[in-house]
Write an enzyme that holds these catalytic residues in place. Structure first.
Site, PDB file in Angstrom:
ATOM      1  N   GLU A 187       0.836  -1.197   0.000  1.00 56.72           N
ATOM      2  CA  GLU A 187       0.000   0.000   0.000  1.00 56.72           C
ATOM      3  C   GLU A 187       0.871   1.247   0.000  1.00 56.72           C
ATOM      4  O   GLU A 187       1.944   1.272   0.611  1.00 56.72           O
ATOM      5  CB  GLU A 187      -0.912  -0.004   1.234  1.00 56.72           C
ATOM      6  CG  GLU A 187      -1.908   1.129   1.286  1.00 56.72           C
ATOM      7  CD  GLU A 187      -2.910   0.956   2.438  1.00 56.72           C
ATOM      8  OE1 GLU A 187      -3.346  -0.188   2.670  1.00 56.72           O
ATOM      9  OE2 GLU A 187      -3.227   1.953   3.095  1.00 56.72           O
TER      10      GLU A 187
ATOM     11  N   ASP B  97       0.179   5.382   0.637  1.00 59.76           N
ATOM     12  CA  ASP B  97      -0.874   6.254   1.157  1.00 59.76           C
ATOM     13  C   ASP B  97      -0.546   7.729   1.023  1.00 59.76           C
ATOM     14  O   ASP B  97       0.593   8.145   1.271  1.00 59.76           O
ATOM     15  CB  ASP B  97      -1.070   6.020   2.669  1.00 59.76           C
ATOM     16  CG  ASP B  97      -1.772   4.724   2.981  1.00 59.76           C
ATOM     17  OD1 ASP B  97      -2.359   4.129   2.071  1.00 59.76           O
ATOM     18  OD2 ASP B  97      -1.736   4.310   4.156  1.00 59.76           O
TER      19      ASP B  97
ATOM     20  N   GLU C  12      -2.764  10.675   3.001  1.00 61.07           N
ATOM     21  CA  GLU C  12      -3.929  10.967   3.826  1.00 61.07           C
ATOM     22  C   GLU C  12      -3.905  12.436   4.231  1.00 61.07           C
ATOM     23  O   GLU C  12      -2.866  12.942   4.671  1.00 61.07           O
ATOM     24  CB  GLU C  12      -3.951  10.083   5.071  1.00 61.07           C
ATOM     25  CG  GLU C  12      -4.169   8.613   4.738  1.00 61.07           C
ATOM     26  CD  GLU C  12      -4.058   7.718   5.954  1.00 61.07           C
ATOM     27  OE1 GLU C  12      -4.888   6.806   6.090  1.00 61.07           O
ATOM     28  OE2 GLU C  12      -3.137   7.918   6.767  1.00 61.07           O
TER      29      GLU C  12
END
Length: 307
Positions: A119, A121, A123
């Site tokens: 993953e 990310d 955010e």
């Protein structure tokens, strides 16, 4: 995405003043222009993951809205998986008091938070009115993350759309904001447990409540009287290796694509200047510098972003 608080190790006290009076060189935008593919409609590229009634589009279908209320948020994902390439979208974040609200924009090898997932990310951590957003990035390999960085931004991401992008190949993973590299994550060219280069990934975005950790470590809670909270999207573009079972030819390092050529394996001179500016002014937290969490420096932290 891992829902956890991260200590702020390196606080740049004057960063707001620095961001107000300075700006990156912005010459690195040209480096990725050639890689932009034609933009497509939402239905061409994405599926709604949950709460379709919290998804709307503009009348012409070119702007997409995800909303969060005290019942649920919303999210979408690409129909296709990719392994390596350039991935970009423009976002406009929740304005006003957004404490506790997280808008996530990420790539993941699975539809859920599986224990062996890869993953990548981005955010956006909401905040009280008048306070700046923080952008948190993280990288997972085989289910292990904990590689957080946090940055300030040099603009208000709630006032207009800005582009957020990934450049991913076998040698490095770059995180861009308006084509300015804010994070450089290198591979060492060997089998390792930190660089995600083996599994194809979908691209996702979602809006959700994370007031147990997102704003001041969970001290600031979501004010539901201000809901619904809405994040906006447009201009998704991808130029990448679309996955085809069992193994697409484009996934190898063939140098046939701009994102897998020498210029994409290293920062250009203008990108280095932009990245140096970000490092000096906007870094709030870097796990590589957190000796309390990591008494022994993680292996990837020894790799120079300048090489």
């Amino acid at each position: 995405m891992e829902m956890r608080a991260v200590p702020i190790l390196v606080w740049v006290g004057a960063v707001i003043m620095a961001a107000a009076c300075c700006c990156p060189i912005l010459l690195s935008e040209a480096a990725a222009d050639e890689g932009q593919s034609s933009k497509s409609s939402f239905e061409d590229s994405f599926d709604i993951m949950w709460s379709e009634d919290h998804f709307k589009t503009s009348e012409d279908g070119q702007i997409w809205y995800l909303s969060l209320d005290n019942e649920t948020g919303c999210g979408f994902q690409t129909k296709q998986r990719y392994r390596f390439g350039w991935f970009s979208m423009k976002l406009k974040l929740v304005g006003g008091d957004s404490a506790g609200v997280v808008t996530a924009y990420y790539m993941c090898s699975e539809n859920g938070a599986g224990p062996e997932r890869d993953e990548v990310d981005i955010e956006f951590l909401g905040n009280r009115s008048g306070e700046p957003y923080l952008i948190q990035t993280n990288v997972y390999k085989n289910g292990t993350g904990g590689r957080e960085m946090r940055h300030m931004l040099w603009f208000d991401p709630t006032e207009d759309f800005h582009s957020y992008s990934f450049l991913w190949n076998d040698l490095q993973l770059l995180f861009f904001v308006d084509r300015v590299p804010i994070r450089v994550y290198k591979n060492n060219g060997k089998a390792n447990n930190f660089f995600p280069n083996e599994k194809p990934m979908y691209l996702f975005s979602s809006i959700w409540n994370a007031d147990d950790w997102a704003t001041r470590g969970g001290l600031e809670k979501t004010d539901w009287t201000r809901s619904p909270f809405v994040s906006s999207y447009k201009d998704f573009s991808v130029d990448g290796c679309q996955w085809e079972d069992p193994y697409p030819a484009c996934v190898s390092t063939t140098t046939q694509h701009w994102w897998d050529q020498y210029e994409a394996w290293h920062l250009s001179d203008s990108q280095k200047a932009d990245f140096a500016w970000v490092q000096r002014n906007l870094v709030v937290y870097d796990y590589c510098m957190d000796t309390q969490r990591f008494p022994h420096i993680p292996q990837e932290c020894s790799l120079s972003p300048w090489d």
